[in-house]
Write an enzyme that holds these catalytic residues in place. Structure first.
Site, short mmCIF file in Angstrom:
data_model
loop_
_atom_site.label_atom_id
_atom_site.label_comp_id
_atom_site.label_asym_id
_atom_site.label_seq_id
_atom_site.Cartn_x
_atom_site.Cartn_y
_atom_site.Cartn_z
N LYS A 68 -25.65 -43.28 10.79
CA LYS A 68 -24.81 -44.45 10.58
C LYS A 68 -23.64 -44.14 9.64
O LYS A 68 -23.65 -43.18 8.89
CB LYS A 68 -25.65 -45.62 10.07
CG LYS A 68 -26.53 -46.19 11.18
CD LYS A 68 -27.18 -47.51 10.83
CE LYS A 68 -27.85 -48.10 12.08
NZ LYS A 68 -28.58 -49.33 11.79
N ARG A 80 -36.33 -45.12 13.60
CA ARG A 80 -35.57 -45.19 14.86
C ARG A 80 -34.41 -44.19 14.74
O ARG A 80 -33.54 -44.35 13.89
CB ARG A 80 -35.05 -46.61 15.08
CG ARG A 80 -34.29 -46.79 16.39
CD ARG A 80 -33.81 -48.23 16.53
NE ARG A 80 -33.08 -48.45 17.77
CZ ARG A 80 -31.77 -48.24 17.92
NH1 ARG A 80 -31.06 -47.82 16.90
NH2 ARG A 80 -31.19 -48.45 19.10
#
Length: 284
Positions: free
Chosen positions: A232, A266
């Site tokens: 991210k 995840r």
């Protein structure tokens, strides 16, 4: 994982036991515009071959779940119709089920109708980035389906969420908003719920670091935590690199999350996440 945290998930009759250690969920994006190019499976005639190869590699690398998404939630991503989203994810789920019938598949959607169709096609979990806030039918749908549900914290929509990253007390407000939605789910009879603090969704990089630092606060719930930090922008912007270069930073933050109680990671890079789970487990 807290001693009181729920440790099993009923995935369409298969009991997944998290008491032996955290699990890893691999990301498969059936989209042309997800923020990390390496997570995209190309559309067209080569879709099934590329998808099966990618899914098979993730399963071989140790993924317990595969999360299939057809709607890009990166900031600024365009909206698509439910029909287009379903047209992306349903053939993918059916293809993986044909080649890997034992695979545990999650559908990454905030739309109740797409969730219903995906479960009918073979998915056994619904991963909702909106936590039920963008489709008022989602909770009753998932409760009726009887599959595990990932309740993530987000404000606004994928198009507006970053304008809503304003908090007086970040951790308290995220916990309170998750608690409100969790109570609604429980009232409908939903049994298996995983909580996701929503790193990067209506959160600034500073918010994300605060959430990770105080992740133990989420043990106020008895639900397992699903953590999505993989590649991210908080990582690559902080380090001054690109998403393609953010694997090492991802592993560092995943390691912290594991030490603070994450039950499922995840990720885009399954093998590295499984290695982190294995090594951190030896600290206990």
């Amino acid at each position: 994982m807290s001693q009181n945290t729920k440790k099993t998930l009923n995935c369409r009759g298969r009991l997944v036991d998290l008491s032996h250690g955290p699990a890893v969920m691999g990301i498969l994006n059936i989209t042309p515009d997800s923020f990390f190019a390496g997570s995209r499976v190309p559309a067209g005639e080569s879709l099934e071959s590329a998808l099966i190869d990618r899914a098979g590699q993730m399963l071989q690398d140790g993924a317990s779940f595969l999360d299939i998404g057809g709607y890009s939630t990166r900031p600024g991503a365009p909206d698509i119709s439910p029909a287009e989203e379903a047209d992306r994810v349903l053939p993918a789920i059916e293809a993986i089920r044909r080649h890997w019938p034992e695979a545990l598949l999650s559908v990454d959607t905030f739309r109740a109708e797409v969730a219903r169709q995906a479960v009918e096609a073979g998915a056994c979990m619904v991963n909702d980035v909106a936590g039920g806030t963008l489709d008022d039918r989602m909770f009753e749908t998932v409760a009726a389906l009887g599959v595990p549900y990932v309740l993530m914290h987000m404000r606004g929509t994928p198009q507006t969420m970053q304008s809503m990253a304003t908090y007086t007390n970040l951790v308290t407000e995220v916990i309170d908003e998750l608690a409100t939605q969790l109570a609604r789910l429980r009232a409908l009879g939903q049994i298996d719920v995983l909580l996701d603090p929503g790193f990067g969704f209506a959160k600034t990089p500073a918010h994300n670091f605060t959430l990770l630092h105080k992740l133990e606060s989420f043990r106020v719930f008895d639900e397992p935590l699903l953590i999505g930090l993989s590649r991210k922008s908080t990582i690559w912007r902080t380090l001054g690199i690109t998403a393609e270069e953010a694997l090492n930073g991802t592993t560092v933050l995943n390691t912290v999350a594991l030490q603070k109680g994450a039950s499922i990671l995840r990720v885009h890079d399954v093998r590295e996440a499984v290695e982190a789970v294995t090594l951190v487990s030896h600290l206990r």
